[in-house]
Design a protein around this motif. Structure first.
Motif, mmCIF file in Angstrom:
data_model
loop_
_atom_site.group_PDB
_atom_site.id
_atom_site.type_symbol
_atom_site.label_atom_id
_atom_site.label_comp_id
_atom_site.label_asym_id
_atom_site.label_seq_id
_atom_site.Cartn_x
_atom_site.Cartn_y
_atom_site.Cartn_z
ATOM 1 N N THR A 1 47.598 28.423 -8.504
ATOM 2 C CA THR A 1 46.866 29.854 -8.734
ATOM 3 C C THR A 1 47.776 30.388 -9.941
ATOM 4 O O THR A 1 47.163 30.766 -11.027
ATOM 5 C CB THR A 1 46.818 30.379 -7.823
ATOM 6 O OG1 THR A 1 46.014 29.919 -6.704
ATOM 7 C CG2 THR A 1 46.286 32.166 -8.092
ATOM 8 N N ASP B 1 36.658 30.842 -9.918
ATOM 9 C CA ASP B 1 37.066 30.779 -8.560
ATOM 10 C C ASP B 1 38.066 29.567 -8.236
ATOM 11 O O ASP B 1 37.840 28.324 -8.498
ATOM 12 C CB ASP B 1 35.893 30.584 -7.618
ATOM 13 C CG ASP B 1 36.092 30.619 -6.213
ATOM 14 O OD1 ASP B 1 37.295 30.041 -5.631
ATOM 15 O OD2 ASP B 1 35.420 30.953 -5.196
ATOM 16 N N GLU C 1 40.238 28.594 -5.920
ATOM 17 C CA GLU C 1 40.368 27.640 -4.621
ATOM 18 C C GLU C 1 38.988 26.625 -4.655
ATOM 19 O O GLU C 1 39.406 25.341 -4.386
ATOM 20 C CB GLU C 1 40.063 28.589 -3.465
ATOM 21 C CG GLU C 1 41.269 29.420 -3.203
ATOM 22 C CD GLU C 1 41.109 30.119 -1.735
ATOM 23 O OE1 GLU C 1 40.274 29.562 -0.846
ATOM 24 O OE2 GLU C 1 41.966 31.170 -1.625
ATOM 25 N N LEU C 2 37.962 27.087 -5.226
ATOM 26 C CA LEU C 2 36.930 25.997 -5.150
ATOM 27 C C LEU C 2 36.872 25.009 -6.622
ATOM 28 O O LEU C 2 36.441 23.765 -6.551
ATOM 29 C CB LEU C 2 35.533 26.899 -5.545
ATOM 30 C CG LEU C 2 35.009 27.656 -4.190
ATOM 31 C CD1 LEU C 2 33.682 28.379 -4.340
ATOM 32 C CD2 LEU C 2 34.860 26.813 -3.145
ATOM 33 N N THR C 3 37.554 25.533 -7.582
ATOM 34 C CA THR C 3 38.038 24.654 -8.596
ATOM 35 C C THR C 3 38.765 23.571 -8.031
ATOM 36 O O THR C 3 38.386 22.429 -8.496
ATOM 37 C CB THR C 3 38.661 25.452 -9.812
ATOM 38 O OG1 THR C 3 37.811 26.448 -10.404
ATOM 39 C CG2 THR C 3 38.927 24.539 -10.887
ATOM 40 N N ALA D 1 38.863 22.411 -5.209
ATOM 41 C CA ALA D 1 38.389 21.883 -3.999
ATOM 42 C C ALA D 1 37.333 20.899 -4.996
ATOM 43 O O ALA D 1 37.299 19.492 -4.479
ATOM 44 C CB ALA D 1 37.394 22.646 -3.176
ATOM 45 N N THR D 2 36.797 21.257 -5.894
ATOM 46 C CA THR D 2 36.202 20.419 -6.988
ATOM 47 C C THR D 2 37.009 19.150 -7.544
ATOM 48 O O THR D 2 36.578 18.061 -7.269
ATOM 49 C CB THR D 2 35.450 21.051 -8.101
ATOM 50 O OG1 THR D 2 34.658 22.017 -7.626
ATOM 51 C CG2 THR D 2 34.634 20.036 -8.890
ATOM 52 N N HIS E 1 34.700 24.259 -17.935
ATOM 53 C CA HIS E 1 34.779 25.092 -16.681
ATOM 54 C C HIS E 1 35.695 26.230 -17.042
ATOM 55 O O HIS E 1 35.439 27.522 -16.714
ATOM 56 C CB HIS E 1 35.253 24.451 -15.522
ATOM 57 C CG HIS E 1 35.438 25.336 -14.336
ATOM 58 N ND1 HIS E 1 34.268 26.217 -13.946
ATOM 59 C CD2 HIS E 1 36.304 25.565 -13.259
ATOM 60 C CE1 HIS E 1 34.591 26.670 -12.793
ATOM 61 N NE2 HIS E 1 36.088 26.546 -12.584
#
Length: 223
Positions: free
Chosen positions: A145, A161, A163-165, A167-168, A216
């Motif tokens: 982060t 986002d 956290e979701l980045t 996760a991807t 992204h």
């Protein structure tokens, strides 16, 4: 005499560290292949070619052994990301590229460890291990982060986002790591071992993730 004594001391210390790391590597392999519950201290001792008493002497119990294994392997990852964060010679994009390369190589080359983390996080009945894994993931995300927010502050990256980045990224890497047979069948690679598969897939995976993150994260693509 004093120099000789110190030399013997350091040789003895190195021997202890080597034996401990050897036992950890064997335990890592067995935990990944057979699961924590399916692996006994005797199994570890036999494959490591050491006495059971030595495993107990160094780690105390199987539970303590896996705690040490998870903590030490995770600390290496944390140190790498923290060092990347602190390095002022790289641009934010260079840091992202290096982070992707590190995560791909770590997952593909440390496949056993990632299997253990997944098993323990999803099935472990130990609150100590679950808490340890949650703390590790939180520390790693905190460092990543910081890296992304530094790029945002410098107007390289748009708001996303985080956290979701992550996760991807990690989901993609883990999927590819777990799909060796499917990809080898598609590419008509017969009898490829893990090393051959990793060498073939790693450059393609890194390139894909870096291109994906460019699209992204790039502030020029901000809506």
């Amino acid at each position: 005499m004093r120099k000789i004594g110190l030399s013997k001391y350091f040789m003895s210390l190195m021997g202890i560290l080597y034996k401990k790391e050897h036992i950890l590597r064997i335990a890592e392999q067995l935990f990944a292949e057979k699961g924590f519950d399916g692996t006994s201290v005797r199994d570890i001792a036999q494959l490591a070619n050491v006495n059971i008493a030595m495993v107990s002497y160094y780690f105390g119990s199987k539970e303590k052994l896996i705690e040490v294994l998870i903590a030490e392997r995770a600390q290496h990852t944390f140190d790498k990301i923290e060092a990347l964060n602190k390095d002022q010679t790289f641009s934010p994009w260079e840091k992202i590229d290096r982070l992707v390369s590190f995560l791909v190589e770590k997952t593909l080359n440390k496949y056993y460890f990632d299997c253990i983390i997944s098993q323990q996080y999803n099935y472990s009945a130990s609150p100590v291990i679950n808490e340890l894994i949650l703390k590790i993931r939180s520390r790693h995300l905190e460092q990543i982060t910081k890296l992304v927010k530094d790029g945002q502050r410098k107007k390289y990256f748009k708001k996303v986002d985080i956290e979701l980045t992550m996760a991807t990224i990690l989901g993609t890497v883990n999927y590819v790591a777990n799909s060796k047979d499917a990809y080898c069948s598609r590419w008509k690679i017969n009898g490829a071992d893990n090393l051959s598969y990793h060498k073939k897939i790693a450059p393609r995976l890194k390139k894909h993730l870096k291109h994906m993150l460019r699209a992204h994260l790039d502030i020029k693509n901000e809506e």
